[in-house]
Write a protein that holds these residues in place. Sequence first.
Motif, PDB file in Angstrom:
ATOM      1  N   UNK A 531       0.825  -1.204   0.000  1.00 13.53           N
ATOM      2  CA  UNK A 531       0.000   0.000   0.000  1.00 13.53           C
ATOM      3  C   UNK A 531       0.858   1.252   0.000  1.00 13.53           C
ATOM      4  N   UNK A 532       0.307   2.334  -0.548  1.00 12.61           N
ATOM      5  CA  UNK A 532       0.990   3.626  -0.616  1.00 12.61           C
ATOM      6  C   UNK A 532       0.105   4.684   0.029  1.00 12.61           C
ATOM      7  N   UNK A 533       0.691   5.521   0.868  1.00  8.73           N
ATOM      8  CA  UNK A 533      -0.058   6.615   1.473  1.00  8.73           C
ATOM      9  C   UNK A 533      -0.213   7.745   0.460  1.00  8.73           C
ATOM     10  N   UNK A 534      -1.372   8.399   0.526  1.00  8.37           N
ATOM     11  CA  UNK A 534      -1.675   9.452  -0.430  1.00  8.37           C
ATOM     12  C   UNK A 534      -1.327  10.829   0.086  1.00  8.37           C
ATOM     13  N   UNK A 535      -1.729  11.832  -0.677  1.00 11.58           N
ATOM     14  CA  UNK A 535      -1.529  13.228  -0.287  1.00 11.58           C
ATOM     15  C   UNK A 535      -2.854  13.951  -0.455  1.00 11.58           C
ATOM     16  N   UNK A 536      -2.880  15.231  -0.065  1.00 12.97           N
ATOM     17  CA  UNK A 536      -4.131  15.985  -0.142  1.00 12.97           C
ATOM     18  C   UNK A 536      -5.187  15.398   0.778  1.00 12.97           C
ATOM     19  N   UNK A 591      -1.407  -4.684   8.215  1.00 11.65           N
ATOM     20  CA  UNK A 591      -0.374  -3.965   7.446  1.00 11.65           C
ATOM     21  C   UNK A 591       0.885  -3.817   8.290  1.00 11.65           C
ATOM     22  N   UNK A 592       2.034  -3.907   7.638  1.00 14.01           N
ATOM     23  CA  UNK A 592       3.321  -3.741   8.297  1.00 14.01           C
ATOM     24  C   UNK A 592       4.165  -2.744   7.523  1.00 14.01           C
ATOM     25  N   UNK A 593       4.945  -1.928   8.267  1.00 16.27           N
ATOM     26  CA  UNK A 593       5.806  -0.947   7.611  1.00 16.27           C
ATOM     27  C   UNK A 593       6.849  -1.655   6.751  1.00 16.27           C
ATOM     28  N   UNK A 594       7.142  -1.044   5.623  1.00 18.04           N
ATOM     29  CA  UNK A 594       8.178  -1.599   4.740  1.00 18.04           C
ATOM     30  C   UNK A 594       9.547  -1.092   5.202  1.00 18.04           C
ATOM     31  N   UNK A 617       4.893   1.671   0.804  1.00 15.78           N
ATOM     32  CA  UNK A 617       5.126   2.208   2.154  1.00 15.78           C
ATOM     33  C   UNK A 617       4.837   1.148   3.206  1.00 15.78           C
ATOM     34  N   UNK A 618       3.834   0.309   2.945  1.00 12.54           N
ATOM     35  CA  UNK A 618       3.466  -0.770   3.871  1.00 12.54           C
ATOM     36  C   UNK A 618       3.196  -2.028   3.050  1.00 12.54           C
ATOM     37  N   UNK A 619       3.274  -3.194   3.701  1.00 14.35           N
ATOM     38  CA  UNK A 619       3.018  -4.438   2.989  1.00 14.35           C
ATOM     39  C   UNK A 619       2.102  -5.334   3.816  1.00 14.35           C
ATOM     40  N   UNK A 620       1.590  -6.377   3.177  1.00 17.18           N
ATOM     41  CA  UNK A 620       0.669  -7.287   3.832  1.00 17.18           C
ATOM     42  C   UNK A 620       0.911  -8.696   3.281  1.00 17.18           C
TER      43      UNK A 620
END
Length: 992
Positions: A531-536, A591-594, A617-620
């Motif tokens: 997964x990737x964290x977004x912006x805005x 979810x776990x931090x990469x 950014x995170x993985x599962x």
Amino acid sequence: MSRKRQKHDPAAVEEDEKQYGSIQELDEKYPERPKNHSKTLLFSELIQHLFNPLNENKKPAGGARGRGGRHRPSKISPHEQRRQIIERFIAHWRDQVGDDIYPAFRLIMPDKDRDRAVYGLKEYAIGKLLVKLMKIDKNSEDGFALLKFKLPGATSASRMAGDFAGRCFEVLTKRQMRSEPGDMTIAEVNELLDQLAAASGEKEILPILDEFYVSMNGEELMWLIRIILKQMKVGATERTFLDIWHPDAEALFNVSSSLRRVCWDLHDPTARIDGDKTSVTLMDCFQPQLAQFQVNTSNFQKLVDKLRPTEEDAEYWIEEKLDGERMQMHMVSEPSVPGGRKFVFWSRKGKDYTYLYGEGLEDDNSALTRHLEGAFVDGVHSIILDGEMITWDPELDKIMAFGTLKTAALAEQKNPVKTNGPRPLFKVFDILYLNGKDLTHYDLRTRRAALTKAVPGARRRLEVHEHEVATSPEAITPLLRKVVAESSEGLVLKNPRSMYRLNSRNDDWLKVKPDYMSEFGESLDCVVVGGYYGSGRRGGTISSFMCGLRAGENHRAAGAGREKCYSFFKVGGGFSVEHYAEIRHHTEGKWQDWHVSHPPTEYIELGGGSLQYEHPDVWIRPSESVVLEVKAASVSTSDQFAMGFTLRFPRFRRIRLDKAWDQALDVDEFAQLRKDLEAQQAEKKMNIEERRKRPAKRAKRDIVMAGTEGADAPTPLSTTTSVEKPNNKIFSGIEFCVLSDAAKPRQTKAQLENLIKAHGGKIGQRSNIPAVVLVADKKVVKVASIMKSSERNIVKPRWILDCIAQNERRGHLLPYEPVHLFHGSEEQKELAKMYTDPWGDSYNRDLDVGELKGVLDEMAVLKNEDPKAERELFLDQLEERGRSLGRYKAVLFRRCKVFLALGEGVYENSVEPLKTRNYVIFGGGKVGDDVMDEEVTHVVVFARGEEKEKETAKKMRGATCMRRELPRIVNWKWVGECFQEGTLLDEDGFKA
């Protein structure tokens, strides 16, 4: 803005020396350079009087408040307000500093400053340096906010997730060395930024950042970071700044790409520059012409019409769109350079690549130029070429993916002796300058003729890009299928009558990509692995996902674990709030931090192996994840993912909760899918070829219809189709001499002669007999000789076809009209005009739909077009990288044309149809008034009650079943919910 004006301030001279070096050398090189009478403004003034007002202007405030707190709408548009802010700042600069605004423009438009080297600093590197500078524990809340700026943080910092400069501001204001604005001038900021660009390594960079940190407050440091990252986001484009500075500024920047030259040559707004200064200049980088992106490729006739064909010249060119980097090459004869020729290379963005591709024929560090001996004819001493730098693999004899270009160039630099490895190949498609003459004002045909004469090329090093000449839209489809089969980028259609327009995206060059043709789409079920964290508004939450393919049997036999997945693509478009919530519900707490130093290789393999080209950014774990169904345009090669290829423009369809993770697609299954698809494409191609080889067998009706023109016109008769004689003898007693083939519709000379004989005419070969009707559609040698030596009338084959078609209804020959004459006397031309109205509508024959449209186009119609619409490429790149365009609602429906299907009892002025229409138009889409329009992509059904809705939808399906491309038929809620969610939701959930 109170600052006392000084005359001939010695401090200003000293400031110039620090910024530009030796004043004496500078004055010798730039004798007309403007000189400031005072020192530059403070950096804080630039922020207070330009950046902040522009930034505030972006907010939808709605104007000043009146009584009761209500807004009083401003009579001045936001655009005009921005212009006024910039005009005030420039006027203040001239008054308080002088006419040299270059120091300020370098900070206002940092991405256009070619004089300063790149910093080599991105968000993570700056965050790491700030943590060291301020001695912050990297595991603290603030350390986490700087190093993991996309991730959600605690307390206030979480509000700025995804906005790196904003997070820096929140952290810096807690630890700023001064609360008041600093006293650092714009010139001093530029001086330190030059040092920063030249610095290498942490030891050299930290002292420079420390000086900024000590001299500025938090707000100033935030804007400084935006300047370094070249992410200003002030709400005004460089075009606005340049236009306000001087009316010729944009034109000069287009041909020079030099901000310094624009500021210094155009310091007087009343003095206009002559045409020579706005022409391309040897060894000066220019802004190239770009191809217009076409959203809908279902109607090729409309694309061809945009290239402005005429009856006399219907020709257009088709080129393959190359998957490389746009490059311009300048070459000049230079006796002082070994080899006698000096080269310079620039990319589309103005980056100098001479260091990579070489500056001379004997450059030992060259990846290209040392192989160009003999690439130019002896008489060429200066030239500018425009083209595409691609990677060529001589072993595979094919073009490689764009991502391999720099690797191949570096390898060629290091090992010039090797002959079988991938290497750079410069494909040239235009010439702009030759032997001291600017060629941009000549048409494309003339430029191409000059190019082929001047550049014989060097095989598989520098080559002239080939093109096909076409006159009808039918030529596009087979070429498009060919590029699809070869996994190429697409096609570019060009108007050979057009001049080269610098820094322009217009309809003279049209991109046609297969990505938006539905027949090439695929739908795949893949497991989420990252997964990737977004912006805005998506800042601090997972907004896009990495999906992978499970290990196949061969991989497991080689030792891959049962849960091993290979990264395949990244998807971020098509999700609604409910979809995000559902995924979060099924994956919460899993979810776990990469960690880059300890990647979960047991479960996930990334592209580049240990280099981790594209990591989340995170993985599962796959066994704890969900399966997503995704549709995409096509598959393309990419070294960013472990599979070696990825999906282009992937879009989420639905969550497959009915499928367990181990039922998702694996590597072997996907390989079989690709194999089947390639077999289908090969079979289609073979069928097309077979149909072309078969002799045409057409009946009498086909002969009559051969006069119909347009994209859907029947294929012309073959030479064998005269066995079945028609009943009429319309050309009885008339002798014809056919001098050339027919261009539109295409027919050979023999086919035309057979057609004439089938309708009673005689064929002769003597063109000098006055009674013989001469027929031609091309200016071959014999035709040109007749046109030059006599006033004989030459008619187009179209007259023959129109006479045949018209005879079925009216039974007589047609008089010559202007569209029928290839060449004629002035008397005949005037006579021909009498048989049509002023717009070309015939008095004697019926017009088909295509010709009638042409007549209507000739009539005076007001058109509201925006020639500066250049967003498409940027938006496509965002989508291609899996970024959601949800926060840009103005482009949400940009690829959609909607037809509103109103059921019984629903009217156009009803609330829901009006809202839907406004949503679509505001979202960049179009509302059509004909459901049979091939550009209509969606039919939106409005009805009172479920039964009425089904009934209306059924009528729409019946009405559109004969269309070439079927639209998606949805209920009215689809548009509103798409707009609410900020993304195009899958239509299957809104079927009417």
